[in-house]
Enzyme design. Structure first.
Site, short mmCIF file in Angstrom:
data_model
loop_
_atom_site.label_atom_id
_atom_site.label_comp_id
_atom_site.label_asym_id
_atom_site.label_seq_id
_atom_site.Cartn_x
_atom_site.Cartn_y
_atom_site.Cartn_z
CD GLU A 112 -2.95 -1.14 2.28
OE1 GLU A 112 -3.31 -0.07 2.77
OE2 GLU A 112 -3.33 -2.24 2.70
CG HIS A 239 -8.66 5.86 1.76
ND1 HIS A 239 -8.52 5.66 0.40
CD2 HIS A 239 -8.12 4.75 2.34
CE1 HIS A 239 -7.94 4.48 0.19
NE2 HIS A 239 -7.69 3.91 1.36
NE ARG A 286 -4.27 5.44 3.06
CZ ARG A 286 -4.81 4.56 3.86
NH1 ARG A 286 -5.38 4.95 4.97
NH2 ARG A 286 -4.79 3.30 3.56
CG HIS A 347 -9.81 6.21 5.78
ND1 HIS A 347 -10.76 5.25 5.51
CD2 HIS A 347 -8.64 5.54 5.98
CE1 HIS A 347 -10.19 4.05 5.55
NE2 HIS A 347 -8.90 4.19 5.86
NE ARG A 382 -4.40 5.04 9.47
CZ ARG A 382 -4.95 4.10 8.72
NH1 ARG A 382 -4.60 2.83 8.88
NH2 ARG A 382 -5.87 4.40 7.82
#
Ligand code: FAD
Ligand code: SIN
Length: 528
Positions: A112, A239, A286, A347, A382
């Site tokens: 990811e 997100h 992100r 998110h 994060r």
């Protein structure tokens, strides 16, 4: 009054994994505000980041977490979580949780955004559902654990409720909670030796979110009202890829694992626009990808951008992402042949209740873990799939600490009943729904991906009016879940705006046009 040793607020991964361990040391009571499985955990798609591949290393996972966190992670905490991760994951595998394996029997590891290696354990694209179901099964089998669903925690009980005046800096103790039993509308008192807040995030402070409707920041607000400390609430993670489906709320997530599998974000002209801002392209962390999408949508006045999966074999898409494939198909999008329309959506709450390395909050006998807690792991942003891991590690640390204290704590027995004298039933629910929509619009329009002092000040002025109206309504009205959730979301919005206003720099998920750069001299957490 109910009495218990351990009281847990929330039945996601944090609450359930703590409960299973706490049951060895005393009676455990879990309260949860909806059906017992309803939680952010249930909807997790991508998986759990953990170093188990020989080609990977702790150093790489630590470095990726620190880079994503943009200078604000607590390095000691990052090292501890990454290194204790494999043991915690083995425990849940031993509970019976399945993760996908490849044909030769090794775990299939996904990738990811922000990860330098394939290190995400997953079960298809429904990892959270698998985790939630197995943990709940284990909880049901344990005679020391009681679980009460449709119990809504209202307020932490502290010295304040025993008639003492408590200022922000005095020591405070948590004696349990007041709860609304939403089946019979009675307010009950639960006295606990140790309370764990595991109430999850607050995506519903915004008008578009991937979070299920339970995510209304109740735990964070309760702790703040009880004069406990909160940290870094300006860092709300959007997100990058929620499915663009007008009128559908909350939004369906299109997992970052699709980009890890080769998916590319494109604008309406078919250009892979993220590469222009970051060499990692669609798989950059992100904060960077969400900002690039936001800028692209504003540039073209577009309602969404697109995720292109058409170059990936249909068999691979069906095998790895059956849930996402089926959802897209249900609205006429065949992801092996069509572009997927996506937009950023709120998110994850990177800040939260301030806790130490053992999940202890600033209030005695109150622990917090999972998304509601700010442990220092995530810093300003994060790293994908680090939160399920964080919840497991900190639930374990919490019980390791709490088991040493439990025998020396006595239940408080003189807690007064909840007093709702002078309130009456409301027949004006529109006041609640209107104010909720207004809070969410204020937050999305003024306190979203790109901020400025002007917008934050405007947001605070408008929020103040909604706060005053809602407080006055609350004092006169019999409690209901929507009213309490609204009140909590107003509190969360206030804390986000206040934290964002204090941070005079751009870092990680907090980007402001007034201070577009990092200010390393000022580097610190926002705590209040
Ligand atoms: P939750 O799982 O949200 O549980 C909170 C619980 O508290 C719920 O049971 C709720 O009902 C209860 N509760 C809340 N308020 C009250 C109240 N007032 N009274 C009583 N009960 C209350 N993270 C990853 O690491 N990997 C992923 O792949 C991933 N995918 C995600 C996909 C989606 C769509 C979403 C929304 C999140 C994802 N995340 C992922 C984030 C991760 O799922 C969450 O951060 C994590 O599950 C939080 O667990 P938790 O136990 O802290 O909270
Ligand atoms: C996803 O699957 O993209 C979500 C992962 C996460 O939020 O950690």
């Amino acid at each position: 009054m109910k009495k218990t040793d351990f009281l847990i607020i929330g039945s996601g991964i944090a609450g359930l994994s703590f409960a299973l361990k706490a049951a060895a040391y005393g009676k455990v009571c879990i309260i949860t505000k909806a059906n017992e499985e309803e939680s952010n955990t249930k909807y997790a798609q991508g998986g759990v980041a953990v170093v188990i591949d020989k080609a990977d290393s702790y150093a790489n996972h630590i470095n990726d977490t620190l880079v994503a966190g943009d200078g604000l992670c607590n390095q000691a905490i990052v090292e501890m979580v990454v290194k204790q991760g494999p043991e915690r994951i083995q425990e849940i595998i031993d509970y019976g949780i399945n993760f996908d394996k490849n044909p030769i029997g090794d775990y299939h590891l996904a990738k990811e955004g922000g990860h330098s290696a394939h290190r995400v354990l997953h079960f298809k694209d429904i990892t959270g559902l698998e985790i939630e179901q197995v943990l709940l099964d284990k909880v049901h089998q344990n005679p020391n654990i009681e679980i009460y669903s449709h119990y809504f925690a209202l307020e932490l009980i502290t010295e304040h409720h025993l008639g003492k005046t408590v200022d922000k800096n005095a020591d405070k103790t948590c004696f349990g909670v007041y709860v609304l039993n939403t089946t019979n509308h009675q307010i009950e008192t639960i006295s606990a030796k140790i309370t764990l807040m595991a109430s999850g995030g607050a995506g519903h402070a915004y008008s578009t979110t991937t979070n299920p409707t339970i995510a209304t920041g109740d735990g964070l607000s309760m702790v703040y009202r009880a004069k406990g400390k909160v940290r870094n609430m300006e860092f709300i993670q959007f997100h990058p890829t929620a499915l663009y489906e007008p009128g559908v709320y909350p939004s369906f997530l299109i997992s970052e694992a699709l980009r890890g599998c080769g998916g590319i974000l494109k604008n309406k002209k078919g250009e892979a626009f993220v590469n222009a801002v970051d060499s990692r392209g669609s798989l950059a962390p992100r904060d960077i990808v969400a900002r690039a999408i936001d800028a692209e949508m504003k540039k073209y006045g577009a309602d969404c951008v697109y995720l292109d999966m058409r170059h990936i074999a249909k068999s691979e898409l069906l095998n790895e992402f059956p849930n996402i494939f089926a959802k897209c198909l249900s609205i006429g999008i065949d992801m092996s042949a069509d572009l997927i329309p996506v937009v950023p959506a709120a998110h994850y709450m990177c800040g939260g209740i301030l806790v130490d390395e053992n999940s202890k909050s600033s209030i005695q006998n109150l622990y917090a873990c999972g998304e509601c807690a700010a442990t220092g792991l995530h810093g300003a942003n994060r790293l994908a799939s680090n939160s399920l891991l964080e919840a497991l590690v900190f639930a374990h640390r919490a019980i390791e600490s709490a088991k040493k204290e439990i025998d020396s704590i006595v239940n408080c027995s003189n807690i007064p009943d909840w007093n709702d004298f002078g309130t009456s039933q409301s027949n004006e629910d529109i006041l609640v729904t209107h104010n909720l929509r207004e809070v969410q619009r204020i937050m999305s329009d003024y306190v979203g991906i790109v901020r400025s002092d002007f917008r934050l000040a405007r947001a605070m002025r408008r929020l103040k009016l909604i706060y005053e109206e809602t407080e006055s309504f609350y004092k006169q009205t019999k409690l209901s879940v929507p009213l309490c959730e609204l009140r909590n979301l107003i509190q969360v919005a206030y804390i986000i705006i206040k934290s964002a206003t204090l941070r005079k720099e751009s870092r990680g998920l907090h980007y402001t046009t007034d201070y577009p750069h990092k200010n390393n001299q000022e580097l610190k957490d926002t705590i209040f």
